[in-house]
Every structure is written in C-alpha cells, then in structure tokens.
Design a protein around this motif. Sequence first.
Motif, PDB file in Angstrom:
ATOM      1  N   GLY A  26     -13.432   0.874  28.824  1.00  0.00           N
ATOM      2  CA  GLY A  26     -12.192   0.111  28.700  1.00  0.00           C
ATOM      3  C   GLY A  26     -12.104  -0.965  29.763  1.00  0.00           C
ATOM      4  O   GLY A  26     -11.695  -2.101  29.497  1.00  0.00           O
ATOM      5  N   TYR A  27     -12.532  -0.602  30.955  1.00  0.00           N
ATOM      6  CA  TYR A  27     -12.457  -1.536  32.068  1.00  0.00           C
ATOM      7  C   TYR A  27     -13.398  -2.718  31.851  1.00  0.00           C
ATOM      8  O   TYR A  27     -13.016  -3.880  32.047  1.00  0.00           O
ATOM      9  N   PHE A  28     -14.613  -2.409  31.412  1.00  0.00           N
ATOM     10  CA  PHE A  28     -15.595  -3.473  31.172  1.00  0.00           C
ATOM     11  C   PHE A  28     -15.074  -4.439  30.116  1.00  0.00           C
ATOM     12  O   PHE A  28     -15.110  -5.674  30.306  1.00  0.00           O
ATOM     13  N   LEU A  29     -14.538  -3.900  29.024  1.00  0.00           N
ATOM     14  CA  LEU A  29     -13.937  -4.742  27.984  1.00  0.00           C
ATOM     15  C   LEU A  29     -12.823  -5.607  28.562  1.00  0.00           C
ATOM     16  O   LEU A  29     -12.705  -6.793  28.244  1.00  0.00           O
ATOM     17  N   ALA A  30     -11.997  -4.986  29.422  1.00  0.00           N
ATOM     18  CA  ALA A  30     -10.863  -5.704  30.012  1.00  0.00           C
ATOM     19  C   ALA A  30     -11.342  -6.890  30.835  1.00  0.00           C
ATOM     20  O   ALA A  30     -10.771  -7.978  30.780  1.00  0.00           O
ATOM     21  N   VAL A  31     -12.420  -6.681  31.610  1.00  0.00           N
ATOM     22  CA  VAL A  31     -12.941  -7.768  32.442  1.00  0.00           C
ATOM     23  C   VAL A  31     -13.471  -8.892  31.551  1.00  0.00           C
ATOM     24  O   VAL A  31     -13.159 -10.072  31.750  1.00  0.00           O
ATOM     25  N   VAL A  32     -14.251  -8.518  30.531  1.00  0.00           N
ATOM     26  CA  VAL A  32     -14.842  -9.529  29.651  1.00  0.00           C
ATOM     27  C   VAL A  32     -13.754 -10.322  28.922  1.00  0.00           C
ATOM     28  O   VAL A  32     -13.732 -11.560  28.952  1.00  0.00           O
ATOM     29  N   VAL A  33     -12.808  -9.603  28.304  1.00  0.00           N
ATOM     30  CA  VAL A  33     -11.761 -10.286  27.541  1.00  0.00           C
ATOM     31  C   VAL A  33     -10.796 -11.030  28.469  1.00  0.00           C
ATOM     32  O   VAL A  33     -10.416 -12.176  28.198  1.00  0.00           O
ATOM     33  N   GLY A  34     -10.416 -10.396  29.578  1.00  0.00           N
ATOM     34  CA  GLY A  34      -9.480 -11.025  30.521  1.00  0.00           C
ATOM     35  C   GLY A  34     -10.032 -12.323  31.073  1.00  0.00           C
ATOM     36  O   GLY A  34      -9.388 -13.374  31.001  1.00  0.00           O
ATOM     37  N   VAL A  35     -11.248 -12.271  31.595  1.00  0.00           N
ATOM     38  CA  VAL A  35     -11.861 -13.480  32.168  1.00  0.00           C
ATOM     39  C   VAL A  35     -12.142 -14.496  31.051  1.00  0.00           C
ATOM     40  O   VAL A  35     -11.897 -15.694  31.208  1.00  0.00           O
ATOM     41  N   GLY A  36     -12.629 -13.981  29.909  1.00  0.00           N
ATOM     42  CA  GLY A  36     -12.949 -14.880  28.794  1.00  0.00           C
ATOM     43  C   GLY A  36     -11.735 -15.668  28.327  1.00  0.00           C
ATOM     44  O   GLY A  36     -11.795 -16.892  28.173  1.00  0.00           O
ATOM     45  N   LEU A  37     -10.620 -14.968  28.114  1.00  0.00           N
ATOM     46  CA  LEU A  37      -9.405 -15.655  27.667  1.00  0.00           C
ATOM     47  C   LEU A  37      -8.929 -16.658  28.708  1.00  0.00           C
ATOM     48  O   LEU A  37      -8.509 -17.771  28.377  1.00  0.00           O
ATOM     49  N   ALA A  38      -9.020 -16.262  29.983  1.00  0.00           N
ATOM     50  CA  ALA A  38      -8.574 -17.166  31.053  1.00  0.00           C
ATOM     51  C   ALA A  38      -9.417 -18.448  31.041  1.00  0.00           C
ATOM     52  O   ALA A  38      -8.894 -19.551  31.232  1.00  0.00           O
ATOM     53  N   LEU A  39     -10.717 -18.304  30.810  1.00  0.00           N
ATOM     54  CA  LEU A  39     -11.589 -19.484  30.743  1.00  0.00           C
ATOM     55  C   LEU A  39     -11.177 -20.364  29.561  1.00  0.00           C
ATOM     56  O   LEU A  39     -11.065 -21.593  29.698  1.00  0.00           O
ATOM     57  N   LEU A  40     -10.914 -19.734  28.438  1.00  0.00           N
ATOM     58  CA  LEU A  40     -10.477 -20.465  27.249  1.00  0.00           C
ATOM     59  C   LEU A  40      -9.191 -21.238  27.560  1.00  0.00           C
ATOM     60  O   LEU A  40      -9.043 -22.409  27.207  1.00  0.00           O
ATOM     61  N   PHE A  41      -8.270 -20.570  28.234  1.00  0.00           N
ATOM     62  CA  PHE A  41      -7.007 -21.207  28.603  1.00  0.00           C
ATOM     63  C   PHE A  41      -7.260 -22.436  29.473  1.00  0.00           C
ATOM     64  O   PHE A  41      -6.605 -23.455  29.338  1.00  0.00           O
ATOM     65  N   SER A  42      -8.206 -22.301  30.408  1.00  0.00           N
ATOM     66  CA  SER A  42      -8.393 -23.405  31.346  1.00  0.00           C
ATOM     67  C   SER A  42      -9.153 -24.557  30.685  1.00  0.00           C
ATOM     68  O   SER A  42      -9.008 -25.713  31.079  1.00  0.00           O
ATOM     69  N   TRP A  43      -9.971 -24.245  29.673  1.00  0.00           N
ATOM     70  CA  TRP A  43     -10.702 -25.322  28.993  1.00  0.00           C
ATOM     71  C   TRP A  43      -9.844 -26.014  27.956  1.00  0.00           C
ATOM     72  O   TRP A  43      -9.990 -27.199  27.699  1.00  0.00           O
ATOM     73  N   GLN A  53     -13.682   6.054  21.450  1.00  0.00           N
ATOM     74  CA  GLN A  53     -13.493   4.614  21.229  1.00  0.00           C
ATOM     75  C   GLN A  53     -12.006   4.242  21.286  1.00  0.00           C
ATOM     76  O   GLN A  53     -11.635   3.201  21.819  1.00  0.00           O
ATOM     77  N   THR A  54     -11.155   5.113  20.792  1.00  0.00           N
ATOM     78  CA  THR A  54      -9.710   4.839  20.824  1.00  0.00           C
ATOM     79  C   THR A  54      -9.201   4.818  22.270  1.00  0.00           C
ATOM     80  O   THR A  54      -8.425   3.949  22.656  1.00  0.00           O
ATOM     81  N   ASN A  55      -9.668   5.772  23.059  1.00  0.00           N
ATOM     82  CA  ASN A  55      -9.227   5.809  24.454  1.00  0.00           C
ATOM     83  C   ASN A  55      -9.761   4.616  25.234  1.00  0.00           C
ATOM     84  O   ASN A  55      -9.125   4.139  26.173  1.00  0.00           O
ATOM     85  N   ILE A  56     -10.939   4.136  24.832  1.00  0.00           N
ATOM     86  CA  ILE A  56     -11.465   2.914  25.446  1.00  0.00           C
ATOM     87  C   ILE A  56     -10.511   1.751  25.145  1.00  0.00           C
ATOM     88  O   ILE A  56     -10.163   0.962  26.025  1.00  0.00           O
ATOM     89  N   ILE A  57     -10.041   1.696  23.896  1.00  0.00           N
ATOM     90  CA  ILE A  57      -9.126   0.606  23.520  1.00  0.00           C
ATOM     91  C   ILE A  57      -7.812   0.711  24.297  1.00  0.00           C
ATOM     92  O   ILE A  57      -7.272  -0.288  24.773  1.00  0.00           O
ATOM     93  N   ILE A  58      -7.327   1.933  24.460  1.00  0.00           N
ATOM     94  CA  ILE A  58      -6.066   2.097  25.219  1.00  0.00           C
ATOM     95  C   ILE A  58      -6.275   1.674  26.680  1.00  0.00           C
ATOM     96  O   ILE A  58      -5.478   0.925  27.245  1.00  0.00           O
ATOM     97  N   ALA A  59      -7.373   2.146  27.267  1.00  0.00           N
ATOM     98  CA  ALA A  59      -7.655   1.778  28.669  1.00  0.00           C
ATOM     99  C   ALA A  59      -7.772   0.263  28.792  1.00  0.00           C
ATOM    100  O   ALA A  59      -7.240  -0.348  29.726  1.00  0.00           O
ATOM    101  N   PHE A  60      -8.450  -0.348  27.817  1.00  0.00           N
ATOM    102  CA  PHE A  60      -8.607  -1.803  27.813  1.00  0.00           C
ATOM    103  C   PHE A  60      -7.258  -2.505  27.703  1.00  0.00           C
ATOM    104  O   PHE A  60      -6.939  -3.405  28.482  1.00  0.00           O
ATOM    105  N   SER A  61      -6.428  -2.057  26.747  1.00  0.00           N
ATOM    106  CA  SER A  61      -5.181  -2.782  26.475  1.00  0.00           C
ATOM    107  C   SER A  61      -4.236  -2.733  27.669  1.00  0.00           C
ATOM    108  O   SER A  61      -3.455  -3.642  27.886  1.00  0.00           O
TER     109      SER A  61
END
Lengths: 258, 261
Positions: A71-88, A124-132
């Motif tokens: 969940g944490y790894f997903l959070a880092v990828v999506v969090g940083v990814g979205l932030a980059l998208l926002f800045s571009w 997988q569900t708990n990964i999604i919860i941890a991520f969200s």
Amino acid sequence: MGPGLSAQTIWRWTAIVLVHLAVVLIWYLAVKVGKVPKFVLASPGDTVLSLFDTYPWFHNTMVTTAEIFGGYFLAVVVGVGLALLFSWFRTVENLLMPLVVSLNMIPKVALGPLIIVWFDYGIQTNIIIAFSISFLPILITTARGLREVEPDLVDLVRIMRATRRQVFVKIQLPGSLPYIFSGMKVAVVLAVAGAVVGEIIASDSGLAYLIGQVQVTLDTAAMMMAVILITLVGVVLYLIVLGLERLVVVRDARVETV
Amino acid sequence: MTGPTTAAAEPFIRLDGVSKVFRARRQEFLAVSDATFDVNEGELVSLVGPSGCGKTTLLKIIAGLFPHDGGTLAIGGAGSDFDPARDVGMVFQQPLLLKWRRVLENVLLPAEILGLPMGEARERANGLLDMVGLAGHEQKYPYELSGGMQQRAAIARSLIHDPRLILMDEPFGALDALTRERMNLELLRIWKQSRKTILFVTHGIAEAVFLGTKVVVLTAGPARMADRIDIDLPQPRTLDMKTHEQFGSYTRRIYHLLGVE
C-alpha cells in the motif's frame, strides 16, 4: 561527516535504546508491583513467550508486511506521480486539487467497509485501503515542494533561456525531494493504520486479524505481541525511508517532521 | 562622457528614455521612467535609489527578462551580437545556491544550462573559486559556508560562462556591515581582475559612490531617473577615500537628490 561514529551519534543511539528499555521496565514493574491480572496486562516476558504458542506468527507477519509495504509503495508512486502531473499541467492541478482537498476530508477509516464491498476481502484489498489512506499527504507535500522554487532563481536560469525540462531536472525536482520525504514519513504511520483497519474489518489473515482471533480466548499476551509486531513492521519501513532520505537529501535541506 | 577604464567610442549599454509600466487589476503603475544613461565597456556603474524606484526592474529589462515600453535600449553597440543568455551574469541579494549541490557544482550550473564543454568549465570554475577566495571550499555544501562566502560563490557562478556584463541586485544587502565592507573591496578586485562591465544596484549611497565609476540616481514615487554622476575618485579605490572631502561631496549630492537631508 567522515568515517566512524561520532560521539554525538553514539549518544543519540544510546538514548534511543535507553528510552525504549525504560518503557519495558515500567511495563514490567506495573505488572509485577501492581499485581495486574494476566488477562488485563501481560508481563513483557509472557508477551515474548507467546511467540512460541501455536499461532501462525510468521505467516501473519508476512501478510501484514506485504499489505503495509504494498500500500505504501503504491501511495508513493501515485502520490508523487499525480503531483508531477499537477506541476506539468496547470489545468489538471486547477481541476483536481480542490477535489483532492475534499477527498482528504473523508474519514478514510469509514471507507474501509465500502472498499471491502467493492474488492472482496484479502491482501489486495488491504493494500488498497493502506494506499488510499496514505497517498494524500505524499501528493500534497510533493505538489507543494514542486511549487516551492525561488522566483529569483527561476529568473537567473531564464536569462540563460533554460528549458522547462532543465528547470525541472536541475532545480524543481531536487528541490522538492525534502518535501517528498516529509510526506513519505507521515505516510508510513497512515499505511500501517490502513492495513490494520482492513484486517480488522474483514480478513482471513494478518496480525490485526490474529488480534481479533485471540481476543476471543482472552490471550492478552498474544494480542500485545501482535501489536508489537505491527509496530515493528512500521518502524522498519520508517527506518528504510529515513535511510533513503539520508542518501538522497543533503542534510541542510531536510524537512523535519516527527 | 568619461569612461575612466576604457573610453570606448560607442558605449556598451545605452539607455535613452527607457520606461516600463506594469498593469495590475486595471491599474497602471510606472516602474521605470526616463532612464537615460550610458555604460562603457569595463565600467562599474552603480544604480542607487530607495526601494520601489525601479532599480531591479531596470536590471531585469537589461537582462532581457521582459521588454520595456518606451525609449530605446541598445547593448553591445552597433552590429554587435549581444545575447543576454550568454553575455549576462546575474547576482541577487540572496546567494540562491542550490542546497543539494556542492560549491563547485553550483558554480557550474550556468555552464550546464548553456551546454558548454564541461571539462573546460570545471577548470574555469576552479580558477574562479580561487579568484573569489574560495579555494579549498569547492567540495563543501552551501550550508557549510558563511553568508559572505555563499555570495562569493554566487559571484563565481555569475562569471562561469564568461559573460560580458554582470548585473548585481543588492548583492551585499543581506550581509552584516563589516562583511559588506570587505566584500566591496573584494568586488573591486574581482572587477579589475575579470575586466567585466558591472551594473551594481544598491540602496547604500556610500557603497554606490565607493564602487562606481559612475552613479545613476533613481527616485521613487513616481519612479524616475534623477541624475547620473561621474565619480572622479582615483583607482584603485581604498577605504580611506571614504573620508575624503570629494567622497563626501558626492554622497551629499546624492542624499540631496533623494531628498534625505
């Protein structure tokens, strides 16, 4: 600085160990002197000994670790990814940032049961919860870090007709690293909480699931041991993040959080 | 017109009635008006005035960061190929060093952006760090340097691509008084050694007179150029010149122009 351990480092680590030992000592004394019943508070010794009971400790620890790290790894990828998208793309930011702020207000723990309805229960569900639960602080601090560029510095490189790519690679991205890490440090705690929430609501394995199981038999020692193991998984993740930060971010630039 | 160092036939920079208007919320705001002065090649010209008089705006116009609205601005003389990207070095009040880069790597930033050959740039950076008095500090991080040393690194960075013109926007404004005096002397030495044309923005009247071969006086509200004064003090400048009668008469004149008495 320099090889070997400085006196300051040794002192810091000694303090860390001492403070933790002190807590164990107080715990021990509380049980011993206070004559607290075993099912209310198990002694440190009994708690550790519960590891030799027949519970599937290893399997459950691995499940919880996978959920937290995944969940944490997903959070880092999506969090940083979205932030980059926002800045571009400013429009994307203007469109989605208000939504992000509203979403952040949702008590994510309340989402747990819904996510289980949607995705069935399991790792997988708990990964999604941890991520969200954990990706928003990473998104917010990273977005902030990417915005935090000295206007004069931009002028300095604009005179030289620096490309957007150059500004991003040489100034914006390295400048935002301390912010990314500050968000990542906050997110560790949230990822742990997310995995636990998922396991408690509906699950068939994991340390928090185990807590629910042994609660029925009032095995307080095992419950406490499970809590300690969950904590340890979180601490390990936190230390990994700290280590990475040390590698990537120059000392002066680090943003202190907890 | 006197050009104390190199009296070129045609001035390096010529401003004639340059003005700049900013528009914000349907309001017009005159940031610069009637800026008229020359800068000869190799001169160190001070721009002095209170905050809000358009000094920084003027520098940014010369750096090519935005266009001016009125008047004419010519840099490099007729038929020259002056290109701000390669020919302007800039120093701000804050050193603006990248915290995550070592001093040497910071100095190299403009060379990287301009795509200069890095081997040569590295050699040049070492030479420049030596010139600004930072030999032995190349591998340190900015936080390991004092404010004055950081500003020296910023000066070395402004020189790395060998620009013809250095623009300085209150470069010593954030330093303590003693360090500032020392940096003034250092700047004069660096100026002599590098033979660059320097435009130096400050609100320190004594600093402007002490450093400049010429002082351009700007006033605020409305932004306007009040006067330009040739400073006929001998080179090299020394600190005891500040007690000379002539120095005093220059500063008095500027105080008068700025309405401080």
